[in-house]
Design an enzyme around this catalytic site. Structure first.
Site, PDB file in Angstrom:
ATOM      1  N   LYS A  18       0.872  -1.012   0.217  1.00  0.00           N
ATOM      2  CA  LYS A  18       0.344   0.164  -0.284  1.00  0.00           C
ATOM      3  C   LYS A  18       1.073   1.361  -0.029  1.00  0.00           C
ATOM      4  O   LYS A  18       0.706   1.950  -0.630  1.00  0.00           O
ATOM      5  CB  LYS A  18      -1.126   0.348   1.415  1.00  0.00           C
ATOM      6  CG  LYS A  18      -1.565   1.596   1.181  1.00  0.00           C
ATOM      7  CD  LYS A  18      -2.849   1.504   2.488  1.00  0.00           C
ATOM      8  CE  LYS A  18      -1.666   1.862   4.230  1.00  0.00           C
ATOM      9  NZ  LYS A  18      -1.878   3.020   4.244  1.00  0.00           N
ATOM     10  N   ASN A  19       2.252   1.539   0.942  1.00  0.00           N
ATOM     11  CA  ASN A  19       2.475   2.452   1.128  1.00  0.00           C
ATOM     12  C   ASN A  19       3.137   3.038  -0.434  1.00  0.00           C
ATOM     13  O   ASN A  19       3.892   3.987  -0.104  1.00  0.00           O
ATOM     14  CB  ASN A  19       3.245   2.892   2.340  1.00  0.00           C
ATOM     15  CG  ASN A  19       2.060   2.476   4.048  1.00  0.00           C
ATOM     16  OD1 ASN A  19       1.043   3.208   2.593  1.00  0.00           O
ATOM     17  ND2 ASN A  19       2.767   2.507   4.731  1.00  0.00           N
ATOM     18  N   ARG A  23      -4.080   9.837   4.019  1.00  0.00           N
ATOM     19  CA  ARG A  23      -2.513  10.543   4.172  1.00  0.00           C
ATOM     20  C   ARG A  23      -1.678  10.650   3.134  1.00  0.00           C
ATOM     21  O   ARG A  23      -1.905  11.792   2.713  1.00  0.00           O
ATOM     22  CB  ARG A  23      -1.463   9.546   4.770  1.00  0.00           C
ATOM     23  CG  ARG A  23      -1.097   9.961   5.434  1.00  0.00           C
ATOM     24  CD  ARG A  23      -0.989  11.159   6.762  1.00  0.00           C
ATOM     25  NE  ARG A  23       0.143  12.338   7.153  1.00  0.00           N
ATOM     26  CZ  ARG A  23       0.097  13.478   7.388  1.00  0.00           C
ATOM     27  NH1 ARG A  23      -1.133  13.871   7.737  1.00  0.00           N
ATOM     28  NH2 ARG A  23       1.222  13.499   7.986  1.00  0.00           N
ATOM     29  N   CYS A  31      -4.712   8.084   8.940  1.00  0.00           N
ATOM     30  CA  CYS A  31      -5.209   7.283  10.322  1.00  0.00           C
ATOM     31  C   CYS A  31      -5.360   8.544  11.238  1.00  0.00           C
ATOM     32  O   CYS A  31      -4.065   9.052  11.371  1.00  0.00           O
ATOM     33  CB  CYS A  31      -4.347   6.351  10.986  1.00  0.00           C
ATOM     34  SG  CYS A  31      -4.602   4.918   9.781  1.00  0.00           S
ATOM     35  N   ARG A  58       0.055  15.432  13.441  1.00  0.00           N
ATOM     36  CA  ARG A  58       0.640  15.188  11.901  1.00  0.00           C
ATOM     37  C   ARG A  58       1.321  15.802  11.256  1.00  0.00           C
ATOM     38  O   ARG A  58       1.228  16.272   9.801  1.00  0.00           O
ATOM     39  CB  ARG A  58      -0.307  13.671  11.374  1.00  0.00           C
ATOM     40  CG  ARG A  58      -0.043  11.884  11.689  1.00  0.00           C
ATOM     41  CD  ARG A  58      -0.984  11.905  11.379  1.00  0.00           C
ATOM     42  NE  ARG A  58      -0.361  10.817  10.521  1.00  0.00           N
ATOM     43  CZ  ARG A  58      -0.569   9.674   9.876  1.00  0.00           C
ATOM     44  NH1 ARG A  58      -2.150   9.502   9.356  1.00  0.00           N
ATOM     45  NH2 ARG A  58       0.325   8.883   8.642  1.00  0.00           N
ATOM     46  N   GLN A  81       8.229  19.776   7.413  1.00  0.00           N
ATOM     47  CA  GLN A  81       9.461  19.035   6.918  1.00  0.00           C
ATOM     48  C   GLN A  81       9.416  18.700   5.038  1.00  0.00           C
ATOM     49  O   GLN A  81       9.773  19.059   4.005  1.00  0.00           O
ATOM     50  CB  GLN A  81       9.667  17.304   7.210  1.00  0.00           C
ATOM     51  CG  GLN A  81      10.817  17.435   8.504  1.00  0.00           C
ATOM     52  CD  GLN A  81      11.588  18.411   8.678  1.00  0.00           C
ATOM     53  OE1 GLN A  81      12.259  18.694   8.235  1.00  0.00           O
ATOM     54  NE2 GLN A  81      11.018  19.851   9.676  1.00  0.00           N
ATOM     55  N   ASP A 137       4.090   0.669  12.106  1.00  0.00           N
ATOM     56  CA  ASP A 137       2.391  -0.095  11.922  1.00  0.00           C
ATOM     57  C   ASP A 137       2.898  -1.429  12.709  1.00  0.00           C
ATOM     58  O   ASP A 137       1.333  -2.067  11.057  1.00  0.00           O
ATOM     59  CB  ASP A 137       2.694   0.666  10.003  1.00  0.00           C
ATOM     60  CG  ASP A 137       2.653   1.525  10.300  1.00  0.00           C
ATOM     61  OD1 ASP A 137       3.093   2.008   8.537  1.00  0.00           O
ATOM     62  OD2 ASP A 137       2.396   2.432  10.941  1.00  0.00           O
ATOM     63  N   ARG A 166      -8.526  -0.353   4.038  1.00  0.00           N
ATOM     64  CA  ARG A 166      -7.661   0.873   3.182  1.00  0.00           C
ATOM     65  C   ARG A 166      -6.453   0.260   3.063  1.00  0.00           C
ATOM     66  O   ARG A 166      -5.871   0.663   1.959  1.00  0.00           O
ATOM     67  CB  ARG A 166      -7.702   1.927   4.131  1.00  0.00           C
ATOM     68  CG  ARG A 166      -8.285   3.407   4.540  1.00  0.00           C
ATOM     69  CD  ARG A 166      -8.230   4.233   4.982  1.00  0.00           C
ATOM     70  NE  ARG A 166      -6.859   5.024   4.546  1.00  0.00           N
ATOM     71  CZ  ARG A 166      -6.050   5.916   5.519  1.00  0.00           C
ATOM     72  NH1 ARG A 166      -5.894   5.023   6.764  1.00  0.00           N
ATOM     73  NH2 ARG A 166      -5.307   5.742   5.014  1.00  0.00           N
TER      74      ARG A 166
END
Ligand code: EPZ
Length: 422
Positions: free
Chosen positions: A22-23, A93, A117, A122, A126, A308, A400
């Protein structure tokens, strides 16, 4: 809304194949915007965050051909630089990766603030620092982040904290900038490497991804025309490893990269779980026939123990002998799962950023709510090992990030029914 009804007490046994990460996928799909042409992407997980990426790409005018549920051809030749609406951006996100890619392509981007999430604060300071050091002006108004630049010029950027999102967003912006960008104190996560590999396949020149110093040599354009396959999901694999151990089962996990799982494997072996890596490095077998022992964990950026995997590991430690500790060092707070596990008989106290987990003999089924993606996965594991029946609502959080998760657990013997209450 859907619920999961789970009958606990069945040791998980069999084989499960891991889907694309996913990421990585939520960074690679926005990156297609940088290509004035076509590209083909395989092994995309069929999950709701990915469908949102398709929605945004369609709004921007990308031509998406769905070859299968896990493979697309994307043509961004003629995309137009529209505002990414807040009502979509706030649903996940990774919408903020459209800032870096639109800025990199058009030197201008307007994207609604991201959601994701709820882990307390958050910030995106940066990300903004990187955009500005590359020559952009960044402003926020009406819930929309605007970034624009006359010219994007490579620069040296030292990240104050190790942040996956900012590392990725700076990479997306710097790929077509003039000159060289050096990101120091960069995130080393596997999905950062996967994005760099995708971009290099399409004509970029990125060195050092996977280390804490990444060099991006700007190129004039990305040629596209290639096919890229997304790497397997480290976190899905880790979730099934913990589920196998917690259920006292025996599961072969295939289509994974065992190197990405080192910190998880080491911790499981330490508490008494059997972990056997396949010779080719793409499968791992996890079994357990005894009560696991206590341990202490501190979550860290890769290659440390992944934040995670924190909630999932808390389930296993809640039925291990003795008192265990999980120190959450990445996020301000991701302890919402603790109250839900305590409803099932766990004994977890949160002291600052440390979960103190007193092992109990077993969990008892009950009604719980998934409050974020990994907490939801943890509650599934809890339901699978608890005595009796567990009902989980809020399962949209789980959809998700986990493709076909109910069927995958059912194929391992898990007794899960999906019910929908009006
Ligand atoms: C990514 O979130 C992942 N999300 C998260 O996965 C994951 O937990 C996280 O990285 C850490 O690995 C996606 O990839 C879509 P960060 P991200 O920026 O990028 C602070 C899941 O379960 N920070 O690495 O938002 C931040 O507050 C999700 O799949 C700043 O201070 O995480 C946090 O304390 C949940 N300023 C730390 O850095 C910034 O500008 C790490 O955040 C950015 C971050």
């Amino acid at each position: 809304m859907e619920n999961f009804i789970i009958e606990g007490g069945v040791p998980l046994r069999g084989t499960v194949s891991i889907s694309g990460a996913k990421n990585a996928a939520v960074a690679i799909l926005p990156a297609a915007i940088l290509i004035k042409g076509k590209c083909r992407i395989e092994n995309i997980p069929n999950i709701s965050d990915i469908l949102l990426c398709y929605d945004i790409l369609n709004i921007l005018g990308a031509k998406i051909t769905h070859i299968s549920k896990n493979e697309v051809e994307i043509d961004c030749t003629d995309i137009h630089n529209d505002v990414v609406p807040t009502d979509i951006a706030r649903k996940f996100r990774a919408s903020y990766y459209f800032i870096g890619s639109l800025l990199g392509r058009f030197k201008d981007a307007s994207v609604g603030f991201p959601g994701g999430c709820n882990f307390g604060s958050r910030p995106i300071d940066q990300h903004i620092k990187g955009f500005e050091l590359l020559g952009s002006n960044v402003s926020t108004e009406g819930g929309v982040i605007h970034a624009s630049a006359e010219k994007l010029t490579g620069n040296s950027i030292y990240l104050d904290v190790v942040t996956v999102g900012a590392t990725i967003n700076i990479m997306l912006t710097a790929v077509l900038a003039e000159g060289t960008t050096v990101i120091e104190n960069a995130a080393r996560e596997p999905h950062v490497v996967d994005l760099a590999n995708f971009l290099n396949t399409m004509g970029a020149n990125i060195k050092g991804a996977g280390t804490d110093v990444i060099k991006i040599y700007g190129v004039s354009e990305l040629h596209g025309g290639s096919t890229y396959s997304i790497m397997p999901d480290q976190l899905e694999a880790g979730t099934f490893m913990v589920a196998a151990a917690a259920s006292k089962g025996d599961v072969l996990i295939t289509n994974c990269i065992t190197k990405h799982l080192d910190s998880i494997s080491a911790k499981l072996v330490e508490i008494g779980v059997n972990v056997e890596e396949g010779e080719s490095g793409d499968s791992i077998r996890v079994s357990c026939n005894r009560r696991t022992t206590k341990t202490s964990i501190k979550t860290l950026p890769y290659p440390g123990f992944p934040t995670d995997m924190h909630p999932q590991m808390a389930v296993l430690l809640s039925v291990s002998e003795g008192i265990s500790y999980i120190n959450e060092s990445v996020f301000d707070s991701r302890f919402q799962y603790a109250d839900e596990l305590n409803k099932l008989g766990a004994k977890i106290k949160v002291d600052g950023k440390i979960a103190v987990i007193e092992g109990v003999n077993s969990l008892i089924g009950g009604q719980v709510s998934a409050c974020d993606l990994r907490a939801g996965a943890a509650l599934m594991i809890a339901g699978l090992i608890a005595e009796g029946t567990t009902k989980i609502d809020g399962v949209e959080h789980i959809y998700r990030g986990y493709e076909n998760i109910v069927n995958k657990f059912q194929d391992l013997g898990g007794k899960i029914i999906v019910s929908s209450n009006q």
